[in-house]
Design a protein around this motif. Structure first.
Motif, PDB file in Angstrom:
ATOM      1  N   GLY A 123       0.046   2.748  -6.942  1.00 47.71           N
ATOM      2  CA  GLY A 123      -0.064   0.696  -6.920  1.00 47.71           C
ATOM      3  C   GLY A 123       1.174   0.749  -6.162  1.00 47.71           C
ATOM      4  O   GLY A 123       2.226   1.624  -6.297  1.00 47.71           O
ATOM      5  N   PRO A 124       1.610  -0.449  -6.491  1.00 49.45           N
ATOM      6  CA  PRO A 124       3.266  -0.803  -6.189  1.00 49.45           C
ATOM      7  C   PRO A 124       4.375  -0.229  -6.405  1.00 49.45           C
ATOM      8  O   PRO A 124       4.489  -0.430  -8.139  1.00 49.45           O
ATOM      9  N   PRO A 152      -7.292  -3.901   1.484  1.00 47.29           N
ATOM     10  CA  PRO A 152      -7.014  -4.339   2.922  1.00 47.29           C
ATOM     11  C   PRO A 152      -6.180  -5.524   3.037  1.00 47.29           C
ATOM     12  O   PRO A 152      -5.633  -6.189   1.761  1.00 47.29           O
ATOM     13  N   GLU A 153      -6.063  -5.713   4.013  1.00 46.00           N
ATOM     14  CA  GLU A 153      -5.147  -6.301   4.467  1.00 46.00           C
ATOM     15  C   GLU A 153      -5.565  -7.906   3.680  1.00 46.00           C
ATOM     16  O   GLU A 153      -4.148  -8.175   3.634  1.00 46.00           O
ATOM     17  N   ARG A 171       5.844  -3.084   0.979  1.00 48.76           N
ATOM     18  CA  ARG A 171       5.059  -3.185   2.598  1.00 48.76           C
ATOM     19  C   ARG A 171       3.916  -1.808   2.209  1.00 48.76           C
ATOM     20  O   ARG A 171       3.838  -1.114   3.223  1.00 48.76           O
ATOM     21  N   PRO A 172       2.601  -2.227   2.680  1.00 53.07           N
ATOM     22  CA  PRO A 172       1.596  -1.858   3.248  1.00 53.07           C
ATOM     23  C   PRO A 172       2.364  -0.906   4.181  1.00 53.07           C
ATOM     24  O   PRO A 172       1.952  -1.483   5.160  1.00 53.07           O
ATOM     25  N   LEU A 173       1.739   0.406   4.281  1.00 53.61           N
ATOM     26  CA  LEU A 173       2.016   1.120   5.596  1.00 53.61           C
ATOM     27  C   LEU A 173       0.421   2.036   5.655  1.00 53.61           C
ATOM     28  O   LEU A 173      -0.188   2.880   5.527  1.00 53.61           O
ATOM     29  N   ILE A 208       2.964   4.320   1.528  1.00 58.45           N
ATOM     30  CA  ILE A 208       0.888   4.489   2.403  1.00 58.45           C
ATOM     31  C   ILE A 208       0.102   4.193   1.985  1.00 58.45           C
ATOM     32  O   ILE A 208      -0.400   4.767   0.124  1.00 58.45           O
ATOM     33  N   CYS A 209      -1.236   4.322   2.566  1.00 59.91           N
ATOM     34  CA  CYS A 209      -2.062   3.936   2.155  1.00 59.91           C
ATOM     35  C   CYS A 209      -3.306   3.394   3.038  1.00 59.91           C
ATOM     36  O   CYS A 209      -2.891   4.567   4.249  1.00 59.91           O
ATOM     37  N   ASP A 210      -4.387   3.225   3.388  1.00 52.67           N
ATOM     38  CA  ASP A 210      -5.710   2.990   4.365  1.00 52.67           C
ATOM     39  C   ASP A 210      -5.945   1.507   3.885  1.00 52.67           C
ATOM     40  O   ASP A 210      -5.639   0.914   3.366  1.00 52.67           O
TER      41      ASP A 210
END
Length: 588
Positions: free
Chosen positions: A342-343, A360-361, A370-372, A353-355
């Protein structure tokens, strides 16, 4: 002759305690203890003796003489029964001696003014929670919050206790002085993942917790432009380099890093557990750096001295995290990964780090940092085949002819909505049983009551005892269908279930934690087992339970090397995360 203060050669008889205190400043502990004892001998009738006994107890406890400290606190309480500070300290000393019931009785019996009840109630609640006596802990902390609702740490424990004990509704009908939003913001980051599906609210809860717990550091250590190393220095920081879910997932990534391009440091705050997994993790580092005894500043300066290019925190907002060290910004690029799904809104973190399945964008703006997104599944896995014991349904207490629905997630992830869906499934599949982890007695009793209220025989809910990881994995192979929780999905457990050929049904939500099982199902080629509504979740599960041919087709899709070449492809995962590291690395 009256006893003398040996430090000043001044008679102690008749001296008030307030006059003694300046003479204690700067004395070694042994001398201070001797001076208190001398004063007590010289002043047998002083009305201040209770305070001297209390102070003597503090000195003795600090010096390691716990038995002497307990005697001193009892003396203080005999003279002043409402000296609640002595009751608190006596209880803590008893607890440290392993005499937990005596500690609880001491705090229960203590006399105190209303404004002093809070520490006694909070210590009782904490010890009840440690003993997994969740119902008593919850009731005790509720009393504390009724006296003073503005106690964020107490709210956090109280809220999570209700989750762990399946005490529904989760808000307990509310607390006077706390509206629903404030209650959520004080609830703590781990509980938030199972409470809300809103990434922005999870971020606010995490930020509120960080503001209370992790002050900013006085400086940032890393050069903002980065370093010019030939090999990228990646530092992994964790308290879980041991027989832990995170350790199980990360180990083969550490082993497979391309050493021609990466140099791997392990900053280890983990307690030694002697496990084979820990030995394997430590052997995978180019540099194993034990840092458990270091302060946050010392840890940060060690990381800075090693000129780490990318620091990857594997704890996030979980127990054992060293967020205070991260606030010094010891590396020019800092990311959070895997330990907390989570955040983690720490200003000094650059990436999560995620996918694109778990984040989702369209949800990017709800997250901090920031999501990577990786190119493919976010979750690292150990592809080495595990050695498993032989287990049978008979050995695990399961009926041979039942359709076994299982969920080995912790109880705090089970919500009323999820459990209601399970009861609907069981009502439609009369041959089914539900197999859960034997988490805690309070939760078990509450789940059985909820089943009874839903018209399902509580005897159809079975509980698996805690066991070692190998047996736990082998057990998964005995079940027929894994029923996931939401908004906090299974992560490691979902991967293990698929590895053992056990189909999963999940319910995809908005947040990272609510989409983990969906990402795994898509990676292995079963996106149809991810529902988008409760009704669809129930229908997918019932199709498995009531249509043997359908269930067999899904099982076939999981057979053979399906897991190893998708979810368990550690070599492919290492290349994908290394590509991400190369994208975010800074260099002058």
């Amino acid at each position: 002759m009256a006893p003398l203060d040996t430090a000043t050669q001044v008679p102690l008889a008749g001296m008030g305690l307030e006059a003694l205190m300046p003479r204690l400043e700067g004395l070694p502990p042994a001398d201070a203890i001797g001076l208190y004892r001398a004063w007590l001998t010289a002043n047998p009738a002083s009305p201040q003796r209770f305070a001297a006994w209390f102070n003597l107890g503090v000195q003795l406890g600090a010096g390691g003489d716990r038995q002497g400290a307990m005697i001193a606190y009892r003396q203080a309480l005999a003279m002043k029964p409402d000296l609640h500070q002595a009751a608190v300290n006596l209880g803590l000393a008893l607890e440290a001696e392993g005499r937990q019931e005596e500690a609880l009785a001491t705090w229960e019996a203590a006399l105190q003014p209303v404004e002093a009840r809070l520490p006694l109630l909070n210590h009782r609640g904490r010890l009840f929670e440690n003993q997994k006596r969740y119902a008593e802990a919850e009731a005790t902390l509720r009393q504390s919050l009724q006296l003073d609702p503005q106690q964020p740490d107490v709210v956090q424990h109280w809220s999570h206790l209700r989750q762990k004990g399946c005490m529904w509704p989760l808000d307990g009908g509310g607390l006077p002085g706390l509206d629903a939003e404030t209650l959520a913001l004080m609830g703590g980051p781990l509980g938030a993942l199972a409470l809300t599906d809103d990434p922005a609210l999870q971020t606010r809860i995490g930020a509120a917790w960080i503001a209370r717990k992790v002050p900013a550091a006085p400086e940032r250590l890393a050069p903002p432009q980065g370093y010019a190393h030939d090999r990228i220095r990646v530092g992994y920081l964790s308290s879980d380099f041991c027989r832990h879910a995170m350790g199980t997932l990360i180990v083969e990534l550490l082993e497979r890093h391309d050493r021609s391009r990466f140099e791997v440091f392990g900053y280890c705050t983990t307690e030694e557990d002697g496990s084979e997994l820990r030995a394997r993790i430590l052997a995978a580092f180019d540099h194993h750096v034990p840092v458990r005894q270091l302060t946050d500043e010392q840890l940060a300066r060690r990381i800075r001295a090693d000129e780490i290019d990318i620091l990857v925190d594997l704890n996030g907002l979980t127990r054992g995290a060293r967020l205070g060290a991260l606030r010094w910004k010891p590396a020019p690029v800092q990311a959070t990964y895997l330990g907390y799904v989570g955040p983690v809104p720490l200003p000094e973190l650059d990436w999560m780090i995620c996918d694109r399945d778990v984040v989702p964008e369209a949800e990017d703006d709800g997250y901090a940092p920031r999501p990577l997104p990786l190119d493919g599944l976010y979750q690292a896995n150990d592809g080495q085949p595990p050695a498993l014991p032989v287990v049978t349904r008979a050995s695990e207490g399961l009926p041979e002819d039942a359709f076994v629905l299982c969920c080995f997630n912790n109880f705090y992830k089970i919500t009323p909505t999820v459990f209601g869906a399970w009861m609907r499934i069981m009502a439609r599949a009369p041959r089914s049983v539900l197999w859960l982890t034997e988490d805690n007695a309070t939760g078990i009793a509450n789940l059985r009551r909820a089943a009874q209220a839903a018209g399902v025989d509580p005897a159809r809910i079975l509980f698996a005892t805690r066991c070692d990881p190998a047996r736990y994995r082998a057990r998964l192979g005995l079940a027929d269908l894994f029923l996931d929780t939401t908004p906090y999905n299974a992560g490691t457990v979902a991967s293990d279930a698929l590895r053992m050929g056990l189909p999963i049904v999940t319910l995809a939500g908005r947040a990272f934690a609510a989409r983990m099982a969906t990402a795994l199902l898509r990676a292995i080629g079963l996106p149809g087992n991810s529902a988008t509504s409760v009704d669809e979740y129930v229908e997918i599960a019932c199709a498995h339970a009531l249509d043997p041919a359908h269930h067999a087709r899904v099982k076939t899709a999981l057979a053979g090397d399906a897991w190893a070449r998708t979810v368990g492809d550690a070599a492919g995962f290492a290349r994908r995360i290394e590509a991400a590291y190369e994208r975010i690395r800074l260099r002058p």
